[in-house]
Design a protein around this motif. Sequence first.
Motif, PDB file in Angstrom:
ATOM      1  N   ASN A 287       0.818  -1.219   0.000  1.00 51.97           N
ATOM      2  CA  ASN A 287       0.000   0.000   0.000  1.00 51.97           C
ATOM      3  C   ASN A 287       0.850   1.267   0.000  1.00 51.97           C
ATOM      4  N   GLU A 288       2.038   1.171   0.575  1.00 51.12           N
ATOM      5  CA  GLU A 288       2.935   2.329   0.628  1.00 51.12           C
ATOM      6  C   GLU A 288       3.915   2.358  -0.548  1.00 51.12           C
ATOM      7  N   GLY A 289       3.789   1.382  -1.461  1.00 54.96           N
ATOM      8  CA  GLY A 289       4.643   1.359  -2.641  1.00 54.96           C
ATOM      9  C   GLY A 289       6.046   0.848  -2.386  1.00 54.96           C
ATOM     10  N   ARG A 290       6.265   0.201  -1.237  1.00 53.03           N
ATOM     11  CA  ARG A 290       7.584  -0.354  -0.929  1.00 53.03           C
ATOM     12  C   ARG A 290       7.704  -1.759  -1.523  1.00 53.03           C
ATOM     13  N   LYS A 291       8.867  -2.075  -2.059  1.00 55.59           N
ATOM     14  CA  LYS A 291       9.079  -3.368  -2.716  1.00 55.59           C
ATOM     15  C   LYS A 291       9.714  -4.396  -1.794  1.00 55.59           C
ATOM     16  N   GLU A 292      10.131  -3.969  -0.615  1.00 58.01           N
ATOM     17  CA  GLU A 292      10.660  -4.897   0.374  1.00 58.01           C
ATOM     18  C   GLU A 292      10.360  -4.351   1.770  1.00 58.01           C
ATOM     19  N   SER A 293      10.350  -5.255   2.730  1.00 59.70           N
ATOM     20  CA  SER A 293      10.071  -4.880   4.109  1.00 59.70           C
ATOM     21  C   SER A 293      11.346  -4.407   4.801  1.00 59.70           C
ATOM     22  N   SER A 294      11.226  -3.379   5.619  1.00 59.09           N
ATOM     23  CA  SER A 294      12.385  -2.937   6.397  1.00 59.09           C
ATOM     24  C   SER A 294      12.658  -3.889   7.565  1.00 59.09           C
ATOM     25  N   LEU A 295      11.649  -4.686   7.948  1.00 61.50           N
ATOM     26  CA  LEU A 295      11.814  -5.636   9.042  1.00 61.50           C
ATOM     27  C   LEU A 295      12.440  -6.944   8.576  1.00 61.50           C
ATOM     28  N   TRP A 296      12.143  -7.346   7.333  1.00 55.93           N
ATOM     29  CA  TRP A 296      12.789  -8.524   6.749  1.00 55.93           C
ATOM     30  C   TRP A 296      13.034  -8.231   5.279  1.00 55.93           C
ATOM     31  N   SER A 297      14.191  -7.661   5.012  1.00 52.11           N
ATOM     32  CA  SER A 297      14.533  -7.108   3.698  1.00 52.11           C
ATOM     33  C   SER A 297      15.156  -8.154   2.786  1.00 52.11           C
ATOM     34  N   TYR A 298      15.419  -7.738   1.552  1.00 48.32           N
ATOM     35  CA  TYR A 298      16.147  -8.592   0.613  1.00 48.32           C
ATOM     36  C   TYR A 298      17.515  -8.974   1.202  1.00 48.32           C
ATOM     37  N   THR A 299      18.190  -7.989   1.776  1.00 47.41           N
ATOM     38  CA  THR A 299      19.509  -8.246   2.368  1.00 47.41           C
ATOM     39  C   THR A 299      19.412  -9.271   3.488  1.00 47.41           C
ATOM     40  N   ASN A 300      18.376  -9.153   4.317  1.00 49.25           N
ATOM     41  CA  ASN A 300      18.186 -10.119   5.396  1.00 49.25           C
ATOM     42  C   ASN A 300      18.019 -11.535   4.863  1.00 49.25           C
ATOM     43  N   SER A 301      17.200 -11.691   3.833  1.00 50.42           N
ATOM     44  CA  SER A 301      16.983 -13.013   3.244  1.00 50.42           C
ATOM     45  C   SER A 301      18.268 -13.570   2.639  1.00 50.42           C
ATOM     46  N   LEU A 302      19.045 -12.714   1.984  1.00 51.21           N
ATOM     47  CA  LEU A 302      20.296 -13.166   1.375  1.00 51.21           C
ATOM     48  C   LEU A 302      21.325 -13.518   2.449  1.00 51.21           C
ATOM     49  N   ASP A 303      21.387 -12.714   3.506  1.00 53.53           N
ATOM     50  CA  ASP A 303      22.289 -13.027   4.615  1.00 53.53           C
ATOM     51  C   ASP A 303      21.937 -14.385   5.231  1.00 53.53           C
TER      52      ASP A 303
END
Length: 325
Positions: A287-303
């Motif tokens: 709804n806010e137009g964000r493509k990833e979550s700041s709580l569980w981001s792309y970087t978090n998933s890759l880490d």
Amino acid sequence: MRWGIIGLGKIANTFAKDLQLVEDAELVAVASRDIEKAKVFGQAYNAKYIYGSYNELFTCNEVDVVYIATPHTSHAVLSIAAMRLGKHVLCEKPAGINSKEVAQIITVAREYNVFFMEALWSRFNPTIKKVKELADKGTIGTIGFLSASFAFYAMDRDEESRLLNPEFGGGSILDIGIYPIFLSYLLLGKPNDIMATSNFSAIGTEIQTSIIFKYAKAQAILYSGFTSDSDMSAEISGDSGTINILPRWHEATSFSLKTTDKEEVFNIPKLGKGYTHEIKEVHSCINEGRKESSLWSYTNSLDLANLLDEVRKQSGVVFPFEAKK
């Protein structure tokens, strides 16, 4: 927010029940390669569309976001297929079998400008969020020790099942070991060194793994397994206090906090089973137009994927389909 669900097993049923508790969520479509299974699931949750193939759901114009709950080995290919057709995606953990797959997913999410998140639901659990808040602000001082386990007896399961079949990425590490690893990463970050050792079944499936994450000023002792139960509690101890997340810690509603001058128990309710909280995060981001979550981001998933890769490397876990490449 109009949802589609693919992979209609136990987790998908739990997710669908929680979806009903989120006011601005609607289950529009479900899909399974077994159309009869899809009919039973769809009718149970009042889905408007019932499909016998995943691609039919991905091309449904009334679906905004797809929840993927298929076995691990298909997470990456199905996430990518959905995103290439313009769908936002919430994919069950692990997002991919390895870090290479997770990196591919992230590349496609960025290329097609859609939302993607790994469904690591514990990150959005109100108790886990509160524990992280207290740890981050130094309530228990500098963390020196963390202990977490996730284990249940599964050796009576069919060897062809998702849990025990290595062809499906079976074994404890990716299925449940991901949780203790996640907790250590969430609270302490990436370790400086990793030590891991596993035991295997007669057919070569990893069935229990012990892990040490070594940090500059801390160590984390982590465990996952199918050979016995564990108490499913977690301890985070610092130089001025200790937090114990009460069983089952990954879906907890309470924790205790002990400091030098007091001890108290916090009870924090969750909505439904707890998938509701990650659903709400997906809605908020889209709804806010964000493509990833700041709580569980792309970087978090890759880490996290890189940590899982190293644990498997240390303990000698190689899936048959990886060895063939």
